[in-house]
Design a protein around this motif. Structure first.
Motif: not given
Length: 146
Positions: A29-31, A58-65, A81-83, A89-90
């Motif tokens: 679930a992505v809030p 949902f934490l998004v890091l702006s590093d490459a997936y 997860h690819p974001t 992101g996790v």
């Protein structure tokens, strides 16, 4: 959530100021909440982030997936997860947590194993060659002078 990178790109192009993460193919679930992180440690092969949120986030890091990254939340493995097409992101539950991303690609480990096996084989061949050469030598007969 979208199921393909093409859908993610289309959604991001439709509204670039969306302000939310477009997550590809996940059951999590992505809030739709925005929180900030503190105490970040960012290294090329490791990232540590401490979060505090009243709700699931949902934490998004702006590093490459990229395959080879793994993540833990408070020491427990969690899927990445690819974001937004190329970031990672996790899903993070409510509360205070430490999220650790570690880059440990299987290709690197496979390379170490193959290189080690090659080194052992090379040393074995050298030792075998030395032993064969010693065995094939004929002893020099002592010349007696009378």
């Amino acid at each position: 959530m979208v199921s393909t990178p093409a859908e993610a790109v289309a959604q991001l192009q439709a509204d670039p100021a969306l302000g939310v993460a477009v997550v590809e193919a996940t059951d999590a679930a992505v809030p739709h909440v925005r929180r900030q992180c503190r105490n970040r440690v960012l290294l090329p092969e490791r990232a540590v982030v401490r979060t505090r949120a009243e709700d699931d986030a949902f934490l998004v890091l702006s590093d490459a997936y990229y395959p080879g990254w793994r993540a833990t939340i408070d020491g427990a493995d969690t899927p990445i997860h690819p974001t937004n097409v190329l970031f990672r992101g996790v899903a993070v539950p409510a509360g205070e947590h430490e999220i650790v991303f570690t880059f440990d690609p299987p290709t690197w480990r496979n390379g170490v194993v193959i290189s080690g096996a090659g080194l052992v084989l090379w040393i074995g061949i050298i030792i075998a060659a030395v032993l064969v050469r010693r065995r094939d030598r004929t002893p020099i007969e002592r010349i007696q002078v009378d």
